[in-house]
Design a protein around this motif. Sequence first.
Motif, PDB file in Angstrom:
ATOM      1  N   PRO A 109      -7.268  22.863  58.922  1.00 46.18           N
ATOM      2  CA  PRO A 109      -8.304  22.062  58.540  1.00 46.18           C
ATOM      3  C   PRO A 109      -9.000  21.231  59.451  1.00 46.18           C
ATOM      4  CG  PRO A 109      -5.661  20.989  58.116  1.00 46.18           C
ATOM      5  CD  PRO A 109      -6.005  22.227  59.408  1.00 46.18           C
ATOM      6  N   ASN A 110     -10.378  20.988  58.459  1.00 43.13           N
ATOM      7  CA  ASN A 110     -11.819  20.660  59.369  1.00 43.13           C
ATOM      8  C   ASN A 110     -11.717  19.482  59.600  1.00 43.13           C
ATOM      9  OD1 ASN A 110     -12.940  19.812  57.233  1.00 43.13           O
ATOM     10  ND2 ASN A 110     -13.740  21.445  55.932  1.00 43.13           N
ATOM     11  N   SER A 111     -13.026  18.605  59.989  1.00 43.93           N
ATOM     12  CA  SER A 111     -12.868  17.541  60.316  1.00 43.93           C
ATOM     13  C   SER A 111     -12.860  16.698  58.989  1.00 43.93           C
ATOM     14  CB  SER A 111     -14.274  17.514  61.306  1.00 43.93           C
ATOM     15  OG  SER A 111     -15.248  17.827  60.878  1.00 43.93           O
ATOM     16  N   THR A 112     -13.648  17.494  57.597  1.00 40.92           N
ATOM     17  CA  THR A 112     -13.659  16.733  56.786  1.00 40.92           C
ATOM     18  C   THR A 112     -12.491  16.637  56.448  1.00 40.92           C
ATOM     19  OG1 THR A 112     -16.010  17.255  56.183  1.00 40.92           O
ATOM     20  CG2 THR A 112     -14.941  16.538  54.712  1.00 40.92           C
ATOM     21  N   THR A 113     -11.756  17.159  56.150  1.00 43.37           N
ATOM     22  CA  THR A 113     -10.072  17.220  56.152  1.00 43.37           C
ATOM     23  C   THR A 113      -9.297  16.113  56.616  1.00 43.37           C
ATOM     24  OG1 THR A 113     -10.189  19.150  54.735  1.00 43.37           O
ATOM     25  CG2 THR A 113      -8.387  18.369  54.699  1.00 43.37           C
ATOM     26  N   VAL A 114      -9.388  16.195  58.315  1.00 42.77           N
ATOM     27  CA  VAL A 114      -8.882  15.583  58.314  1.00 42.77           C
ATOM     28  C   VAL A 114      -9.234  14.161  58.659  1.00 42.77           C
ATOM     29  CG1 VAL A 114      -8.490  14.325  61.301  1.00 42.77           C
ATOM     30  CG2 VAL A 114      -8.691  16.619  60.604  1.00 42.77           C
ATOM     31  N   ARG A 115     -10.598  13.591  58.126  1.00 40.15           N
ATOM     32  CA  ARG A 115     -11.561  12.661  57.763  1.00 40.15           C
ATOM     33  C   ARG A 115     -10.435  11.633  56.451  1.00 40.15           C
ATOM     34  NH1 ARG A 115     -16.138  14.399  60.536  1.00 40.15           N
ATOM     35  NH2 ARG A 115     -16.680  14.532  58.138  1.00 40.15           N
ATOM     36  N   ALA A 116     -10.538  13.112  55.805  1.00 38.52           N
ATOM     37  CA  ALA A 116     -10.134  12.356  53.818  1.00 38.52           C
ATOM     38  C   ALA A 116      -8.849  12.176  54.459  1.00 38.52           C
ATOM     39  CB  ALA A 116     -10.059  13.622  53.419  1.00 38.52           C
ATOM     40  N   THR A 117      -8.069  12.285  55.309  1.00 33.73           N
ATOM     41  CA  THR A 117      -6.240  12.558  55.190  1.00 33.73           C
ATOM     42  C   THR A 117      -5.786  10.959  56.063  1.00 33.73           C
ATOM     43  OG1 THR A 117      -5.635  15.314  55.809  1.00 33.73           O
ATOM     44  CG2 THR A 117      -4.639  13.416  56.530  1.00 33.73           C
ATOM     45  N   MET A 118      -7.124  10.818  56.828  1.00 36.39           N
ATOM     46  CA  MET A 118      -6.884   9.938  57.385  1.00 36.39           C
ATOM     47  C   MET A 118      -7.385   8.066  56.449  1.00 36.39           C
ATOM     48  SD  MET A 118      -6.499  10.214  60.479  1.00 36.39           S
ATOM     49  CE  MET A 118      -6.080   8.553  61.831  1.00 36.39           C
ATOM     50  N   ASP A 119      -7.985   8.073  56.103  1.00 41.19           N
ATOM     51  CA  ASP A 119      -8.909   7.566  54.538  1.00 41.19           C
ATOM     52  C   ASP A 119      -7.272   7.819  53.542  1.00 41.19           C
ATOM     53  OD1 ASP A 119     -10.814   7.147  55.508  1.00 41.19           O
ATOM     54  OD2 ASP A 119     -12.593   8.316  54.451  1.00 41.19           O
ATOM     55  N   ALA A 120      -6.543   8.747  53.433  1.00 48.34           N
ATOM     56  CA  ALA A 120      -5.823   8.961  52.401  1.00 48.34           C
ATOM     57  C   ALA A 120      -4.372   7.733  53.059  1.00 48.34           C
ATOM     58  CB  ALA A 120      -5.168   9.500  51.513  1.00 48.34           C
ATOM     59  N   MET A 121      -4.076   7.478  54.669  1.00 54.42           N
ATOM     60  CA  MET A 121      -3.214   6.877  55.149  1.00 54.42           C
ATOM     61  C   MET A 121      -3.611   5.904  55.366  1.00 54.42           C
ATOM     62  SD  MET A 121      -1.639  10.327  57.174  1.00 54.42           S
ATOM     63  CE  MET A 121       0.319   9.441  56.995  1.00 54.42           C
ATOM     64  N   SER A 122      -4.803   5.932  54.743  1.00 50.82           N
ATOM     65  CA  SER A 122      -5.251   3.723  55.476  1.00 50.82           C
ATOM     66  C   SER A 122      -5.283   3.401  54.642  1.00 50.82           C
ATOM     67  CB  SER A 122      -7.117   3.675  56.073  1.00 50.82           C
ATOM     68  OG  SER A 122      -6.588   4.661  57.121  1.00 50.82           O
ATOM     69  N   GLY A 123      -4.622   3.807  52.955  1.00 50.39           N
ATOM     70  CA  GLY A 123      -4.944   3.393  51.333  1.00 50.39           C
ATOM     71  C   GLY A 123      -5.812   3.579  50.671  1.00 50.39           C
ATOM     72  N   TRP A 124      -7.290   4.363  51.136  1.00 50.55           N
ATOM     73  CA  TRP A 124      -8.360   4.334  49.710  1.00 50.55           C
ATOM     74  C   TRP A 124      -7.427   5.416  49.315  1.00 50.55           C
ATOM     75  CZ3 TRP A 124     -13.095   7.970  50.811  1.00 50.55           C
ATOM     76  CH2 TRP A 124     -13.592   7.899  49.726  1.00 50.55           C
ATOM     77  N   ASP A 125      -7.913   4.464  47.662  1.00 46.87           N
ATOM     78  CA  ASP A 125      -7.128   5.547  46.354  1.00 46.87           C
ATOM     79  C   ASP A 125      -7.950   5.812  45.414  1.00 46.87           C
ATOM     80  OD1 ASP A 125      -5.416   6.757  44.012  1.00 46.87           O
ATOM     81  OD2 ASP A 125      -4.159   4.956  44.503  1.00 46.87           O
ATOM     82  N   PRO A 126      -8.695   6.866  45.445  1.00 44.78           N
ATOM     83  CA  PRO A 126      -9.567   7.132  44.828  1.00 44.78           C
ATOM     84  C   PRO A 126      -9.118   7.722  43.331  1.00 44.78           C
ATOM     85  CG  PRO A 126     -10.425   8.691  46.251  1.00 44.78           C
ATOM     86  CD  PRO A 126      -9.432   7.550  47.010  1.00 44.78           C
ATOM     87  N   SER A 127      -7.351   8.441  43.075  1.00 47.11           N
ATOM     88  CA  SER A 127      -6.967   8.508  42.014  1.00 47.11           C
ATOM     89  C   SER A 127      -6.399   6.914  41.797  1.00 47.11           C
ATOM     90  CB  SER A 127      -5.520   9.349  42.708  1.00 47.11           C
ATOM     91  OG  SER A 127      -4.705   8.040  43.040  1.00 47.11           O
ATOM     92  N   TYR A 128      -6.666   6.076  41.982  1.00 45.83           N
ATOM     93  CA  TYR A 128      -5.637   4.970  41.144  1.00 45.83           C
ATOM     94  C   TYR A 128      -4.754   4.877  40.369  1.00 45.83           C
ATOM     95  CZ  TYR A 128     -10.947   4.250  40.480  1.00 45.83           C
ATOM     96  OH  TYR A 128     -12.535   4.293  40.483  1.00 45.83           O
ATOM     97  N   GLY A 129      -3.847   5.441  41.767  1.00 47.48           N
ATOM     98  CA  GLY A 129      -2.383   5.495  41.567  1.00 47.48           C
ATOM     99  C   GLY A 129      -1.749   6.302  40.615  1.00 47.48           C
ATOM    100  N   ALA A 130      -2.431   8.097  40.795  1.00 49.18           N
ATOM    101  CA  ALA A 130      -1.585   8.171  40.563  1.00 49.18           C
ATOM    102  C   ALA A 130      -0.784   9.408  41.621  1.00 49.18           C
ATOM    103  CB  ALA A 130      -2.828   9.853  39.836  1.00 49.18           C
ATOM    104  N   VAL A 131      -0.213   9.873  40.263  1.00 50.59           N
ATOM    105  CA  VAL A 131       1.658  10.339  41.155  1.00 50.59           C
ATOM    106  C   VAL A 131       1.434  11.548  40.750  1.00 50.59           C
ATOM    107  CG1 VAL A 131       2.837   8.225  41.961  1.00 50.59           C
ATOM    108  CG2 VAL A 131       2.855   9.660  39.282  1.00 50.59           C
ATOM    109  N   TYR A 132       0.398  12.651  39.764  1.00 46.26           N
ATOM    110  CA  TYR A 132      -0.085  13.653  40.139  1.00 46.26           C
ATOM    111  C   TYR A 132      -1.510  14.275  40.013  1.00 46.26           C
ATOM    112  CZ  TYR A 132       5.168  13.243  37.775  1.00 46.26           C
ATOM    113  OH  TYR A 132       6.319  13.051  37.943  1.00 46.26           O
ATOM    114  N   TYR A 133      -1.714  15.514  40.176  1.00 42.94           N
ATOM    115  CA  TYR A 133      -2.769  15.636  39.687  1.00 42.94           C
ATOM    116  C   TYR A 133      -2.524  17.519  39.450  1.00 42.94           C
ATOM    117  CZ  TYR A 133      -2.518  17.690  44.181  1.00 42.94           C
ATOM    118  OH  TYR A 133      -2.013  18.977  44.982  1.00 42.94           O
ATOM    119  N   TYR A 134      -3.270  17.774  39.027  1.00 45.82           N
ATOM    120  CA  TYR A 134      -3.757  19.594  38.472  1.00 45.82           C
ATOM    121  C   TYR A 134      -4.849  20.024  37.820  1.00 45.82           C
ATOM    122  CZ  TYR A 134      -3.893  17.535  33.797  1.00 45.82           C
ATOM    123  OH  TYR A 134      -4.308  16.641  32.786  1.00 45.82           O
ATOM    124  N   ASN A 135      -5.158  21.309  38.343  1.00 44.77           N
ATOM    125  CA  ASN A 135      -6.305  21.753  37.659  1.00 44.77           C
ATOM    126  C   ASN A 135      -5.690  22.635  36.703  1.00 44.77           C
ATOM    127  OD1 ASN A 135      -8.498  23.932  37.223  1.00 44.77           O
ATOM    128  ND2 ASN A 135      -9.049  23.877  39.460  1.00 44.77           N
TER     129      ASN A 135
END
Length: 160
Positions: A109-135
């Motif tokens: 993973p690149n640095s952007t993905t690492v930052r996104a991971t850190m943000d998600a693990m820190s509690g930022w939730d742009p999914s608004y509580g989703a437990v599923y996602y799909y394309n």
Amino acid sequence: MKKKKVIVILIFFLVIGGWLLTTQLRNQIKPTQNRQAPDFWSLAPDTRLMARTISAEARGELYQGQVAVGAVIMNRVQDSRFPNTVAGVIYQPWAFTAVAYGQIWNHTPNSTTVRATMDAMSGWDPSYGAVYYYNPVKVTSNWIFSRDTIRTLGKHVFAR
């Protein structure tokens, strides 16, 4: 009759107060998007695994969409219907296509993905509580369409 009015007013203020508190807490989370990302190899094993999963599942998505995919993983960890560890959620059979097909091991993973991971693990939730996602373009099982949609970010639909 007076008692009912008091109870209704009390419930109204409790709901509004809860919403305000949630909004304040959500706004306190400061995204790391503009900060230096730690080196991928210096991360804890679960964090590296999650970064690999986000990278494989959300490659090409906007930053917020990558964080949202990570938030789904974190939401599942907290949800009693799923395993209670990051690795347990990620390795749950057929939970993530990129994991099932081994795509998470194809690149670092690149640095952007690492930052996104850190943000998600820190509690930022742009999914608004989703437990599923799909394309929706890549869906192979119509079961996912039975889930209630919360929001769409990029090519992903987030659902509960």
